[in-house]
Every structure is written in structure tokens, then in C-alpha cells.
Design a protein around this motif. Structure first.
Motif, PDB file in Angstrom:
ATOM      1  N   LEU A1016      -2.445  56.597  20.397  1.00  0.00           N
ATOM      2  CA  LEU A1016      -2.765  56.663  21.835  1.00  0.00           C
ATOM      3  C   LEU A1016      -4.206  56.217  22.065  1.00  0.00           C
ATOM      4  CD1 LEU A1016      -1.203  60.092  22.889  1.00  0.00           C
ATOM      5  CD2 LEU A1016      -0.149  57.836  22.835  1.00  0.00           C
ATOM      6  N   ARG A1019      -6.686  56.593  27.616  1.00  0.00           N
ATOM      7  CA  ARG A1019      -5.965  56.860  28.869  1.00  0.00           C
ATOM      8  C   ARG A1019      -4.654  57.593  28.612  1.00  0.00           C
ATOM      9  NH1 ARG A1019      -7.966  52.006  29.215  1.00  0.00           N
ATOM     10  NH2 ARG A1019      -6.032  50.935  28.700  1.00  0.00           N
ATOM     11  N   THR A1021      -2.148  56.242  27.018  1.00  0.00           N
ATOM     12  CA  THR A1021      -1.012  55.311  26.885  1.00  0.00           C
ATOM     13  C   THR A1021      -0.951  54.835  25.433  1.00  0.00           C
ATOM     14  OG1 THR A1021      -2.489  53.559  27.614  1.00  0.00           O
ATOM     15  CG2 THR A1021      -1.043  54.499  29.269  1.00  0.00           C
TER      16      THR A1021
END
Length: 1580
Positions: A1016, A1019, A1021
Motif C-alpha cells: 500500500l 493514500r 491504495t
């Protein structure tokens, strides 16, 4: 250099001193001390410090040489200076200066008896020749409040160093002739201080002062003065006189210590040469402390444990009282004169109607002009008016607010005695009870809150005040007077006539004879700051006035000048009450006028031909200082000068000095009448004015040593430590006085014993208002004879004064009960200590009247604290020098150590309304750390003599002791194991393969598209992910690259320098595929290359890496210009950039021949700063993965979130290896991303519905601190932690229970189950020993006694008991791991609940250290040790951590009782002090709790000194507040004396990636002077 003429005789010293005094006096109003310190710059020539006053350098030099020239032998030429400087005996003739007549320069006279000053000077001189340097504290420049920079010597050279201003054969240039005469100069100046005090010799002894001085001369003659004037040492303990100067005695190094400024080498305690200034200071401190001070004490009392605190043994030679039991002393009969009034109101009525024009009171403005004359007529009519209005105009007719007998506050300023007097008599006439108090100037006035409590407890609802005062009170915007803090709601009533209604013609106050109703309440402030009200009845009030009238022979219409506070005590009794009884005229001098013109009271005595004056020593002292031969002064009218604080030890010198100066102005000796008073007993004794000038007043020269045991011994042989006291006259008429023992049963004292004076008379207070219990216990007393019979049926009143009744019935007071400090069984008086401090010259560094002395209780004894206000123009060195001399003086004269001496900036101590220091508030500020001192000197090493004795190690149980089965000396052997791997039946497919590389190939074939890793970004994501086949293919390409571009053989070492992520994982398996041995290395920090790159270089070199693989970005960084500045970039091995990989597959994938060959190396820097690499074999790696898989139940269907650094230990294994072995998906969260987004990790856990997550302490701390206030908004964003089953902190230390608990509490609202949070434990020899899995009991917490732990014993105690320490179990022992607790010294097994080293045996132990130097023999026993008895076959690895095992009541998954492992701390971090073992974290926890501004703390030892480094979150002004608090808490909780306290900025204490403090780095930084501390205090 000896001060003598050719013949060796002293020339007329009187003229010499006088002329010097005149020379200096010309320009300065007061006598200025001749300069003694020589500030020598490194270049060599010295420069004299200029004295105060505007004498130019040249003129001063000229005048000085002219004056002193006659008395100096010609200074020797430069080349002969050295040998002569060395021997400087003081001949008796030069010391004999001490006993010549005093010259009459007007000196600062308050507080000092001549004997005292001489004693102090002699004591300091005595200290001088046993001198050792005192390390001066270092201070950051910004902290130094400096007026002129040139007056300031920079902090890196210290006036404490040995060779400041002296010649010790250093190469700094030979002295100039002016330096040659330093020593002589010093002695002249000493002589001046010793002798210009303008007092008659009577103040030393009755027989004249020469006796004292002769003995002093003898003392001086025996001593050997060292020839320079650096501050004398505070901590030399040898009592014999040293004969040699060059070499301090004791075990110090024989070389003279070089100056800190020069980086000359200095031996440390371990014989290690260091070149830092800090270490030089510490060395000085060590040397200073090497001389033990007090004789060792024998007996111990048990402090509810085997840790024994020494109990002070009574000194067998201590003086004991030998006299007969005293008899109570009766005062003369109170003769009732026929025309004495029946009550005070009756007297007022009489004078107000018979002689209304007679003046009663004259008030002064600040120019000394009469402001207002109150006549007896006006006083009578106005008092009536006030009385009428109080009774009839407050409230309604039906409901009056004030009824007779109610209490009313009187709030009047000190410059308005007339309004006060009217209000006071108005209250008496109205039969209400006045409670006079101070004007509350601000809402936070020191002590005003306590006065509020008094008013509340007296039920006061109305406050009488004057117009001007009412206008000056703080108001709210609506014009109302706000309620002061702690005060009841008051109605403010202005008593000015114009605001009052006229009483009707027929109204007349009811004037009765004096009775037992309460007349007024006088407030008294106790030692602890609480305020009590003493009730005085009307009969006591009248009788007291009569007794004073008789004792002072007051007659009608006499004039009396009153300088005292008229609201209470002597000022009220003489100036408001007795004066009205006798129709006297009072001239009231307000404090504000005294501040402007200290001579005002003397001028008023002359102007009004006053017969009596009421003053304090302070007023006499001020008059002396301000006095410039006024011609018009004539004091012959005075028949009585009442000295209100005549009972103070320092009042005698003021009286003597005052008499000395003003005798020529008509002042007679018999006029001076000291008196003793107390709020409870009113006037206790007063000296009667006599007409017989031949009868000298009584004097006592008492041995200070005797006094500390409460015994009166006249004048010891020593002559140094004496207290000269004057009598305060006889017992009051109509009273009986005795003295009782101050504590325990109130037995009468013997005649040579000091006790609390008690008085039985009508004229005393009757009780503490509203406190009947306290009145019975402390106010009243029934003195007993030795047989236990009370001497009277009537109670005596305790006066709170300590003293004795001397010959002829004269009363002597030696101190107050409130000022009593009992230090290890001996009693010291605060006032005496103040007097000694003030006798230390020069006084130009601190303000005279602004010294507070009190005691604080630390470690079961009282410790003396001195706080003084420093003058703004004094330099650090001056103040420090003054402080160290004060310490020596007190040590010599009182034989007691001072625990803490603090100087605060001018005007910062809390004041009482009349300008004195508010003691209890000052103490409160000191204890809560908000005094903000600018200089602190702590001397715990000299004061604290009751530490437990150092531990003697007991031999442990040896093999000879009975060992039956699993018992050792009656206890179960401490051993435990995780589940047995052999018995676990599981369908673990990966077990078929011996090597991880085979497991990966198998997964790439069977489940190619299964995602193993998800990375990850900040953020939240997905930045990158890897399936089984993707990982396999990347690993193949990397293997090709290693073989083709790197030309590496199998077995070569490869350093992987990657940021946390996917590349690292691929590179690792690439190495395995190529048969190389990977080493993961944390990449250098681009913003901090200078400190991080050398570590990378070191690991690469130590691991013998043949090649370095990394990303393109880091590759550039390693070769950058910044890198070249930090390391030699030409010596890097081959660097391969894996961003562009070859497109082909290897011919074949390498398969190791033997599972015991090396799989990878794990390098880690320990907290002690050691870099250690361990070898992990293929077999150990697979076993490790299997063990974790079983403990955490990991399967391909599971997801695990990992927020850890992947470079070593369990962090690396979880990040890189476990997913490949178990097949679960790992969600990787680089901890560095949390700095930008603290919620990243928890949001990921919530979003992916993760059941198991791993983090580090630093991550947990980031979340606790960064998300503490955001839990609501996170809840709104849908953060849900209810699915988390285990949240494990990966650690190699004792569990941080406070952090895990606060994390659990904080995120409980977001669904986190409190039992989910646990810790793991691993170390170098075994990367994970315990790990809380999914099944099994929750981790338990026990509380152990910290004191037992220091003795390597475990003693369980209840939660919250004193000295308890919570320890949390470090997770469950992993499958296949066996643990035993062994004695680290004898290697024998230990019993259950014993503290010892944790030894571990498991398939995933590392196989040894990998070191380049090949000194594995040293460490080999870390990996293969055997027990010395018992099971001697099994091979164990030693973890290096102390801990214990405890069998709990819980059951494991397999039904056995659960054994919990508790880790206490690393052996190499532990500190051996006083024979006991301390863990730094325990001391640090205590220190962090000590003050709100301490954010972080680290401790370490250096040459057996404990150094405490604290990070300050606050203004730099708070830095010095921390020094006493840190010292106190470590003494109280750990029985250790802190040697050095270092206050630094936030972030200075280095912390590694695992969140562990790097204490050894910090130590190195401190010793190398790299911390830039705000303040460094060296405790003496």
C-alpha cells in the motif's frame, strides 16, 4: 605571598584596612569587596576585575599600588615566581589582623553577628587548603541572563577548574607581577570582611572579641592556604589539614587537572583517556565524590523489605542535657493601678470625652509629611458612627446582616492606619469581632487563598474597607468586586464618615467591663501555608495592654513611633491598643515611606522627641545602610526602642551595629529592648527599659553543635560554630513561663535544654477559631514533671518559640518551631542557616532579605533547600562561587549538608504583603517545579547518608544442592516449552520441501495467480502486488543478473539495499535461486546521509558482501557527492541496479546440498550500539516459518497486515518469508508512510477486514499520539477494528505495558478488543521466542516489587502497592521452542519465579554470529551453552535477556497449565549500581512522571555516576526546575543518587527504527559534547 614587612611584623593594619576601605568607598556608597577572582584569558596576561563604582582601571591600579605598596615586599621577578608561589604559609602575624578593633565603615549589618562572620570566613579559609574543583554547571548561551557580555566567561571554561588564577606549572604563560600578589590581596580583602563590621567587640563574647580572634588566629596559623581564589571546594571531606597543596589527598590522579578548554587528555575512572570537556567535569565530580564524608553507619531498619535503609544511629558522643529539671518562672505581679479603665472601649470613651483634642495617631505620606492627625475625639465619634452603621444599616431592620458576636473582615492598606483604627474600635463598640487581614492585591496573591479559607471558616460575610482601598480592588466590567479565589462571598462596606449615616441622638454603644467574649481574631500563617485565626478575648486584650503598660512603663500622652504592621502582632498591640489605653500619640510610618526613605523613622523620633519606637531589625539595618552622618540626628529622647523580632538570631547584630553607629547621637545602650512574641501567646517576654546604664544586657554564646541536639553548651572550643543570642528580657507581668520538650510528652526541660516556651496567663490567645481539636492538641499544653504529674491545673499556651530561661530569669529565644528542620535526628533552625548564608561574602550576588530556607522530605529524612534571589548583574561564575562557599560555610558551622541551593531571578519569589518571602508558597513552587531558578546546585552525595547498604552478592545454589527430578532447592525448575512440533498432525504441504526456494517454485506451479503480497502507498491504495508466479519469474531474472553481470559463485554474499516493498522480496528469492546469501540493509536516508550511510557501509563491509543490489534511485544516491563526503565511495563492491532486469531465465535454479547451509544473514544494531549479524540456515528458516504458521494459524485463504521495517528479526521474516511458506496474503504497509498519514495502517486493517496484524512500538506510538483526538472522525469514516483477533507488537524488549494499554483504550470505541493487543519477543540468538497466537489464554500481567528485582529476586505484590512494577507476559512460547531460566554467572538452573537469563532451545535458533574478525570463541557460548548441573546434555542458546517464568492458573490449548514468560530487560543494558541491578527503563519511567515538561528521558552510567538526560517540552526557563525533581524522584523510588542531570531539546535522545532508545549513542554524544544541552547540572 606572606603579608609582612622585612621584619616579619605586621604594620598598623588598622590604617591599611581603613585606607583601602576609604579608597573604595569614595565612589561606592557601600564598602566594596576588593576583587579576588582573576579572569585569565588563554593568552596569559591577567586583568583585574574592576570593583563596583566608577573607579577607572588605571586610577584604581594606581591607588591600589600606592596604598598597598608599603606593605608589600617587592614582587619577585617573573622567573622566580613559580617556586615562591607554591609555598605560602600564613604567619600568625598575618592572621592576627583578625583581632584588631573594628573600623566603623557602615556595613550591611542585618543578619550578622560578628562572631558569625568571622566564623564563616575562617571556616571557608579552612576549606580552601583542602580544595578540589567543583564542576560548574554548563548552560546554553540563551539561558544566561547577562547584562554585559564582557563580564561573562563563556561556559566552556569554568571557574571551578583547578588552575584558574593560580600557577601550577602549566604552560599557559608565567604570571605577571599583579598575579603574584593575588594571594595577599585575597587575604586583605578577607581581613576587611572579617573586620570592618562596625560592631563593638561585645558581640563576640562578654570578655571582648579578642578571645575569639586569637583562636581564629591559631586556626589560621595551622592551616595552609592555597594560593588562588577559585571557588573553594564544596565536597572535600578530609578533616585533617592537608600539608601539600599541589596534590589533593585521596585517590585522585596525581596530575593536576588541565583546564577544560584545552583538549588535553584526562584519565577517566576506567583509565580511558578522553578529550572532552564534559568528561573532564564528570571526572572532577568523580574525584570529588571519592572522599567519603560521614562515618559509615551500622544499623539498618527494614523498609518493609530486605532492601535496607540506614537508620541514623545516635552519636555516642552527642551532648545530653545534664541540668536539673527547670522550675516554671513567674513574672512580677500585675499591679492594678486605680485609674486603669475596666475595658478598652471605656478607655476610648474616657479620652474621647475628656481630652478630645489630644492627638491619637499621625499618619505620613510618602514624602514623610504628616498627612493626617486623628484626635481621640474624632476616633471616639467615628468609631461610634461605624458601630451604629454596622449594626443598623446592613441588611433590614428585621434581618440585620451583622449581629453582636459576628466576625467581620478588616481590609485596610498599610498606609492608612487611621481608617483601620476607626474600624477596629467601631467593631469593639458594636461588639462584633474584627478579623484584620491583608488587602488582596491580585487574585493570585501568594497566600490570599488561605486567608479566604480563614474568612470562610470564621463565617465572615462583611468586609470593612477604606474608600481608596475599595477603589483599588480589582473589578469586573460591571463594577462588582469579583470573588477572590477561595474567599467567601463578601459585602464590601466602606467606613469613611461621609458614606455613613449619623447615629440618632439617643443611640449609644453598650460599654461593658472586659469579659470572656472574643474581642478580635489575629491571623497566623503556618509552616505549610495554611492560615489559622487566633481568638483573643476582651479580658485577654485588656490584661495584655495592662501588662505591656507595666512592663514598658507607659505613661499618658507619651509619643511612640511605630514602623511595624499595625494590623497584627507587636504593631497592633502597641500602636493601636495599648496606646489608646494610655492616651498616647502614635506616629505611624508606612512601609512605602520606609522604602523611599529608610531614615524616616529616626527623623520622626527626633522631630517629635518620641519616647518609644517600635521597629524590626530590618528597619535598624536599613537606617544603617542609608545613614550618612546626619548632623541633626538626636536620639536622646528615646527611652525605649522595642525590637519586635528581637528573638531572631540575626537581630543581635543589627542591635549592636545600630548602637555602635548611633551611640554618638544620644542613643543609650539600655534603651534597646528586644521582645519575643507569638500569635498564640501575644507578648512572650520583653526587655524592660532601665535607667541603669551599667547593667549590660544578657548574652549567650552557644555551641551550634549542642543546639542541634537541643542542649545548651556555652561556647565550644572550636569557636567556629557558635550562635550568639541576646535575652528578650523577663517574663511578662502576671504570667508563668516554662519550656517543654518540643516533641513527644510535654515534659519540663532541664535547665540546660532547649524547649518550646509555654506561657500561662490571662493575656494570651484562647484558641484557634473554630478548631477545637487543634486547639486541644497544639495550642494548649499541660506541662508535666519527670514523674508525669502536670505542674498546673490551668493549660499553658505554646508560643511556637524555642528557647530557655537563663540565669536571672532572662528569657533567651534560639528559634521558632516553624523554622525547625530535623535532619537525621539533629535540629537545625532555618533562621540560623539564613544567617550563615548571609555571612558569606561577598553579598553583591544575592539580595539580603530575599533568602528562603526550608526543608523537603526526600527518602525518609528532611533535606535542606536554600532559595535566594540573584542580583541581575552577577555573572554565572560569581553566583556559582558564592553558592559553593555558602555550602561549605553551612557544612562547617552547622555540620549539615545542604541538599539544594537555587538562585532565582530578582523579584520572582512569592512575597508576603509586607515584602518578606512567602515561605510555604516558595516551597510549593519548588516541589511542583515552577520556581524557574537561574542557577541550581544540588548536593545529594553529601546529604543523603541513609541509602540502603550496597548489596553483597550471595553465592547461588550450586550443584551440591539437592536436585530431585524437576525441583531445585524446593522449587519447581523454571522451564517451559511451546507445543511439540513432532506431535502436531497437520496437512502442511510445505513441509515436503526442505528449502523456501522450492516452496516458491511449488506455489508458482500449483497456484500461479494467488496473490502473496500487496503493497500500500500513503493514500491507502495498492501500489504494487505480487502473485506466486510473478514473484517466481522476477526471482529468476534476478538470479540470471547475479550470475551473468555479477559473476557470483554460489555462497557469495549479496547486500540488498531496498526501501520496504516488493523489490526487496524479489531480490531475496533471486539470491536464493542463484545460490547466493542475501543480507537485507536499510537504505540511507536521503535527508540524513551523513549519519545513515556509514551504517550501510559498515554492514556491507562486515558482511563481506561481494555485490550490492538496489534500485536506480538509491544507486545514484550511493555514488552522489553527499555520499562521498560521508564515506569512501570508491570502495563500494559491485552495485547492481535491479530496475532493468535481463529478459531470460536461468539454466537451472540452485538447490542447496544440505539444509544446514547458510540461507541468509540477519544484521541488526542493538540498543547498546553493537552491530551483530547472525547466520540463519535453511533448516532454521523453514522451521521458523512453520512455527509461526502453526501459532498464528496461517493458510492461503488468510490475510495479514504488516506494518514493520523488513530489515531484521521477526519483521523481516513476516515481510519476506512467511507468505511464501504458508501461502497467506500479506498486506505490506511501510511504516515511513504513516508519517504523512497516521491512520493508514488502521484504515487498511479495517478495509481489508484483517484478523491478524503486526506492528512495531513506533507505529503504535504514532497512532496513539497522532490519532488520539481523531477517533470520532475515524468512526465517521467507517473505521472498524472489531474483526481484529490479534494485533502483535514485534519487539526485542520488555513489553511497554503503558503504551499497549493506552492504545487499547483509545481504539476501544472503534471496536478493538482489549485482549487483541499483545507483544512478541525475540533476540539475536532466536528471532522469535514468543508470539501471541490465535488460540490459548490471554497475556497475563503481574506486579513485581522493583526493589526485589534489583536483587535479582521476583516478589509478586498487589497492584498499586508502593514500588510495584507491572510486567506483561511476552506472548505465548512458539511451537518447538523450549525455555529455561539460568543463572547468568553460575549457569545453574533456577527455580520458578526467580530472575535469571532466558535460555532457549529450538529448531529455529540462529546457528551463530557472523563476524569478520573471527572472534567467535567469545560469543560461542551464546549459541551453545550447557547447564552446569541438572540436564547437562541439552545445548541452549543464551538470549542475553533477564526474565522469569511463572506457572499460571490458566490452561493451554492442550490442557496443560500455562507457563508465562516475563521479560525484564537486556543484561547488557542493565546497570550495576551499589551492587544492585537496575534497568534503565524503570528509572526513566519515574523521571518522565516527575514533571509535566519532561517528554522523554534516557539514563546511562559513566564511571559509576548515574547520568539522566531529559528532553524538555517547554521554555528553557523551566530547565533548571527539573534538576531537583529528577534527583528527588530517583532517590525516592530507586535509592540512587543522580550524578549528572542533562536537559536537552526534544528529539535529542536517539531512537532506532524499532522505537528503542540508543542509550550508548547518547552517552557517546554527551561525552563528546555533541548534544548542545540547555543545561547540565553536576550533583555534588
Amino acid at each position: 605571598m606572606p603579608l609582612s614587612n622585612g621584619a616579619g611584623q605586621l604594620s598598623p593594619a588598622q590604617t591599611l584596612t581603613q585606607s583601602i576601605a576609604d579608597c573604595v568607598n569614595e565612589s561606592a556608597g557601600k564598602l566594596v569587596r576588593l576583587p579576588v577572582q582573576v579572569h585569565r584569558s588563554n593568552s596569559g596576561p591577567s586583568e583585574w576585575a574592576k570593583p563596583e563604582g566608577d573607579i577607572t582601571q588605571k586610577g584604581y591600579e594606581k591607588k591600589r599600588s600606592k596604598l598597598i605598596g608599603a606593605y608589600l615586599p617587592q614582587p619577585p621577578r617573573v622567573d622566580q615566581a613559580l617556586p615562591q608561589e607554591r609555598r605560602t604559609p600564613v604567619t600568625p602575624s598575618s592572621a592576627s589582623r583578625y583581632h584588631r578593633r573594628r573600623s566603623s565603615g557602615s556595613r550591611d549589618e542585618r543578619y550578622r553577628s560578628d562572631v558569625h562572620t568571622e566564623a564563616v570566613q575562617a571556616a571557608l579559609a579552612k576549606h580552601k587548603e583542602r580544595k578540589m574543583a567543583v564542576p560548574m554547571p554548563s548552560k546554553r548561551r540563551s539561558l544566561v541572563v547577562q547584562t554585559s557580555m564582557d563580564a561573562y566567561t563563556p561556559p566552556d571554561t569554568s571557574s571551578g577548574s583547578e588552575d584558574e588564577g593560580s600557577v601550577q606549572g602549566d604552560s599557559q604563560g608565567t604570571p605577571t607581577s599583579s598575579q603574584g600578589s593575588i594571594n595577599m590581596e585575597h587575604w586583605i580583602s578577607q581581613a576587611i570582611h572579617g573586620s570592618t563590621t562596625s560592631t563593638t567587640s561585645s558581640s563576640s563574647t562578654q570578655s571582648g572579641g579578642s578571645g575569639a580572634a586569637h583562636r581564629l588566629a591559631d586556626v589560621m596559623a595551622q592551616t595552609h592556604i592555597e594560593n588562588h581564589s577559585a571557588p573553594p571546594d564544596v565536597t572535600t571531606y578530609t578533616s585533617e589539614h592537608s600539608i601539600q597543596v599541589e596534590r589533593p589527598q585521596g585517590s585522585t590522579t596525581s596530575r593536576t587537572a588541565p583546564k577544560y578548554g584545552n583538549a588535553e587528555l584526562m584519565e577517566t575512572g576506567d583509565g580511558v583517556p578522553v578529550s572532552s570537556r564534559v568528561s573532564a567535569k564528570i571526572q572532577q565530580l568523580v574525584n570529588t565524590l571519592k572522599r567519603p564524608k560521614r562515618p559509615p553507619l551500622r544499623e539498618f531498619f527494614v523498609d518493609d523489605f530486605e532492601e535496607l535503609l540506614e537508620v541514623q544511629q545516635p552519636d555516642p558522643n552527642q551532648p545530653k542535657p545534664e541540668g536539673a529539671q527547670m522550675l516554671a518562672m513567674r513574672g512580677e505581679q500585675l499591679g492594678v493601678v486605680t485609674n486603669w479603665p475596666p475595658s478598652l472601649e471605656a478607655a476610648l470613651q474616657r479620652w474621647g470625652t475628656i481630652s478630645p483634642k489630644a492627638p491619637c495617631l499621625t499618619t505620613m505620606d510618602t514624602n514623610g509629611k504628616p498627612l493626617y492627625i486623628l484626635t481621640y475625639g474624632k476616633l471616639w465619634t467615628r468609631s461610634m458612627k461605624v458601630a451604629y452603621n454596622i449594626l443598623h444599616k446592613l441588611g433590614t431592620k428585621q434581618e440585620p446582616m451583622v449581629r453582636p458576636g459576628d466576625r467581620v473582615a478588616l481590609v485596610f492598606p498599610n498606609n492608612d492606619p487611621a481608617a483601620f483604627m476607626v474600624a477596629f474600635y467601631g467593631c469593639l463598640l458594636a461588639e462584633v469581632v474584627p478579623v484584620p487581614i491583608e488587602v488582596p492585591l491580585t487574585r493570585k496573591d501568594a497566600g490570599s487563598q488561605q486567608i479566604g479559607f480563614l474568612l470562610g471558616s470564621c463565617g465572615v460575610t462583611v468586609a470593612l474597607t477604606s474608600d481608596a482601598c475599595h477603589k483599588g480592588l480589582p473589578k469586573s466590567p460591571t463594577g462588582e468586586i469579583p470573588q477572590f479565589k477561595g474567599w467567601p462571598k463578601l459585602l464590601w462596606f466602606v467606613t469613611e464618615s461621609k458614606h455613613l449615616s449619623k447615629p440618632p441622638r439617643d443611640w449609644f454603644p453598650h460599654i461593658k467591663d472586659a469579659n470572656n467574649d472574643t474581642a478580635y481574631i489575629e491571623y497566623k500563617t503556618c509552616k505549610d501555608g495554611s492560615v489559622l485565626g487566633v481568638t483573643v478575648t476582651r479580658i485577654a486584650l485588656l490584661t495584655h495592654c495592662q501588662a505591656l503598660t507595666q512592663a514598658c512603663s507607659y505613661t499618658e500622652a507619651e509619643t511612640i513611633v511605630n514602623v511595624l504592621d499595625f494590623k497584627k502582632d507587636v504593631g497592633l498591640w502597641h500602636g493601636i491598643l495599648t496606646s489608646v489605653m494610655n492616651m498616647m500619640h502614635v506616629i505611624s510610618i508606612p512601609y512605602s515611606l520606609m522604602k523611599v526613605n529608610p531614615l524616616s523613622w529616626i527623623q520622626k523620633v527626633c522631630q517629635y522627641k518620641a519616647k518609644v519606637a517600635c521597629v524590626k531589625s530590618r528597619d535598624m539595618h536599613w537606617a544603617l545602610v542609608a545613614h550618612r552622618d546626619q548632623r541633626d540626628v538626636n536620639l536622646s529622647s528615646l527611652r525605649m526602642l522595642i525590637v519586635a523580632d528581637g528573638a531572631n538570631p540575626w537581630s543581635i547584630s543589627s542591635c549592636d551595629a545600630f548602637l555602635n553607629v548611633f551611640q554618638s547621637k544620644g542613643l543609650r545602650q539600655e534603651v534597646i529592648c528586644p521582645c519575643a512574641s507569638s500569635p498564640e501567646a501575644l507578648t512572650v517576654a520583653i526587655r524592660r527599659p532601665t535607667d541603669d546604664s551599667n547593667q549590660p544586657p544578657g548574652r549567650g554564646v552557644l555551641s551550634m553543635h549542642g543546639l542541634t541536639y537541643g542542649v545548651i553548651r556555652v561556647d565550644s572550643e572550636e569557636k567556629l560554630s557558635v550562635l550568639t543570642v541576646q535575652d528578650v528580657g523577663l517574663v511578662m507581668p502576671g504570667a508563668i513561663m516554662c519550656s517543654v520538650k518540643p516533641d513527644g510528652i510535654p515534659q519540663l526541660c532541664r535547665t540546660d535544654e532547649i524547649g518550646e516556651l509555654c506561657v500561662c496567663a490571662v493575656a494570651t490567645g484562647t484558641s484557634y477559631y473554630g478548631l477545637s481539636g487543634m486547639t486541644k492538641n497544639t495550642f494548649e499544653v499541660f506541662p508535666m514533671t519527670s514523674s508525669g504529674a502536670p505542674i498546673s491545673e490551668y493549660p499553658f499556651i505554646r508560643t511556637g518559640l524555642l528557647g530557655f530561661v537563663g540565669p536571672g530569669g532572662l528569657v533567651f529565644v534560639v528559634g521558632k518551631m516553624d523554622g525547625l528542620m530535623v535532619v537525621s535526628g539533629r535540629r537545625h533552625n532555618a533562621d540560623d542557616i539564613v544567617a550563615t548564608a548571609l555571612a558569606v561574602e561577598p553579598m553583591k550576588f544575592v539580595y539580603r532579605g530575599r533568602i528562603a530556607v526550608f526543608s523537603v522530605t526526600v527518602l525518609h529524612d528532611e533535606r535542606i533547600v536554600i532559595v535566594a534571589e540573584q542580583r541581575p548583574d552577577s555573572t554565572e561564575e560569581d553566583s556559582f562561587q558564592w553558592m559553593s562557599r555558602v555550602l561549605q560555610a553551612i557544612d562547617s558551622i552547622h555540620q549539615v549538608g545542604v541538599y539544594c541551593l537555587a538562585l532565582v531571578p530578582a523579584n520572582t519569589l512569592p512575597k508576603t504583603p509586607l515584602g518578606g518571602i512567602h515561605l510555604s508558597e516558595t516551597k510549593q513552587l519548588f516541589l511542583e517545579g515552577s520556581l524557574h531558578p537561574c542557577n541550581v546546585l544540588m548536593c545529594p552525595h553529601t546529604c543523603v547518608t541513609n541509602l540502603p547498604k550496597p548489596r553483597q552478592k550471595q553465592p547461588e545454589i550450586g550443584p551440591a544442592s539437592v536436585m530431585v527430578g524437576n525441583l531445585v532447592s524446593g522449587k519447581r525448575i523454571a522451564q517451559a516449552s511451546g507445543r511439540d512440533l513432532g506431535q502436531i498432525e497437520d496437512n502442511d504441504q510445505a513441509r515436503k520441501f526442505l528449502f523456501l526456494s522450492e516452496v516458491l517454485q511449488w506455489r508458482a506451479q500449483t497456484t500461479p495467480d494467488h496473490v502473496l503480497y500487496t503493497l500500500l502507498n500513503c493514500r491507502g491504495t495498492i501500489a504494487n502486488s505480487l502473485t506466486c508466479v510473478q514473484l517466481h519469474k522476477r526471482a529468476e531474472k534476478i538470479a540470471v543478473m547475479l550470475m551473468e553481470r555479477g559473476h557470483l559463485q554460489d555462497g557469495d554474499h549479496v547486500a540488498l539495499v531496498y526501501p520496504p516493498g516488493i523489490d526487496l522480496i524479489a531480490a531475496f528469492y533471486g539470491c536464493l535461486y542463484a545460490g547466493c546469501v542475501p543480507i537485507t540493509v536499510r537504505p540511507p536516508h536521503p535527508q540524513n546521509i551523513a549519519t545513515t550511510l556509514p551504517t550501510v557501509k559498515m554492514i556491507v563491509e562486515v558482511s563481506r558482501s561481494a555485490c550490492l543490489m538496489t534500485t536506480q534511485l538509491i544507486c545514484k544516491l550511493l555514488r552522489s557527492r553527499e555520499a562521498a563526503a560521508a564515506v569512501d565511495v570508491r570502495t563500494w563492491p559491485l552495485i547492481l541496479d535491479t530496475d532493468d532486469l535481463p529478459k531470460k531465465r536461468p539454466a537451472q535454479i540452485y538447490k542447496p546440498s544440505n539444509p544446514d547451509t547458510l540461507a541468509y544473514l540477519d544484521f541488526s544494531v542493538s540498543t547498546t550500539g553493537m552491530l551483530a549479524g547472525v547466520k540463519m540456515s535453511h533448516a532454521a528458516t523453514s522451521a521458523f516459518c512453520r512455527s509461526i504458521k502453526l501459532q498464528c494459524e496461517l493458510y492461503p485463504s488468510r490475510e495479514v497486515a504488516i506494518c514493520l521495517d523488513p530489515y531484521c528479526g521477526l519483521g523481516f521474516v513476516l515481510w519476506c518469508l512467511c507468505s511464501v511458506y504458508s501461502g497467506h496474503q500479506s498486506i505490506l504497509i511501510p511504516p515511513s508512510e504513516l508519517e504523512t498519514n497516521p491512520a493508514l495502517w488502521l484504515l487498511a486493517v479495517s478495509q481489508y477486514k484483517v484478523r491478524d496484524t503486526f506492528c512495531s512500538y513506533s507505529v503504535m506510538e504514532l497512532c496513539t499520539k497522532g490519532l488520539g483526538s481523531q477517533t470520532e472522525s475515524l468512526k465517521a469514516r467507517g473505521l472498524d477494528l472489531s474483526r481484529v483477533r490479534t494485533c502483535v507488537v514485534v519487539a526485542e524488549e520488555r513489553p511497554r505495558i503503558a503504551l499497549t494499554q493506552s492504545f487499547s483504550k483509545l481504539f476501544k470505541d472503534l471496536g478493538l478488543h482489549p485482549r487483541a493487543v499483545s507483544t512478541s519477543f525475540g533476540c539475536r540468538v532466536n528471532l522469535a521466542i514468543c508470539l501471541q497466537g490465535t488460540s490459548g489464554p490471554d497475556p497475563t500481567t503481574v506486579y513485581v516489587d522493583m526493589r526485589a528485582l534489583r536483587h535479582d529476586r521476583v516478589r509478586l505484590v498487589e497492584r498499586g502497592s508502593p514500588h510495584s512494577l507491572p510486567l506483561m507476559e511476552s506472548g505465548k512460547i512458539l511451537p518447538g521452542v523450549r525455555i529455561i531460566i539460568a543463572n547468568p554467572e553460575t549457569k545453574g538452573p533456577l527455580g520458578d519465579s526467580h530472575l535469571g537469563e532466558i535460555w532457549v532451545h529450538s529448531a529455529h535458533n540462529a546457528s551463530g554470529y557472523f563476524t569478520i574478525y573471527g572472534d567467535e570463541s567469545l560469543q560461542s557460548d551464546h549459541f551453545n551453552s550447557r547447564l552446569s548441573f541438572g540436564d547437562t546434555q541439552t545445548i541452549w542458546a543464551r538470549t542475553g535477556y533477564l526474565g522469569f517464568l511463572r506457572r499460571t492458573e490458566l490452561t493451554d490449548a492442550n490442557g496443560e497449565r500455562h507457563d508465562a514468560l516475563y521479560v525484564v530487560g537486556a543484561l547488557d543494558e542493565a546497570m550495576e549500581l551499589r551492587g544492585m541491578r537496575y534497568h534503565p527503563i524503570d528509572i526513566e519511567t519515574s523521571v518522565i512522571r516527575a514533571h509535566k515538561s519532561v517528554t522523554e528521558c534516557a539514563v546511562f552510567t559513566w564511571t559509576n555516576l548515574l547520568v539522566v538526560v531529559v528532553e524538555l517540552d517547554g521554555s528553557e526557563q523551566e530547565a533548571l526546575d527539573l534538576v531537583p525533581l529528577v534527583t528527588n524522584v530517583v532517590l525516592e523510588e530507586h535509592y540512587l543518587i543522580v550524578g549528572v542531570v542533562v536537559v536537552v531539546d526534544i528529539g535529542v535522545i536517539p531512537i532506532n527504527s524499532r522505537g528503542e532508545k540508543q542509550r550508548m549513542h547518547l552517552r557517546d554524544g554527551f561525552l563528546a559534547d555533541q548534544l548542545d544541552p540547555i543545561y547540565v547540572a553536576y550533583n555534588m
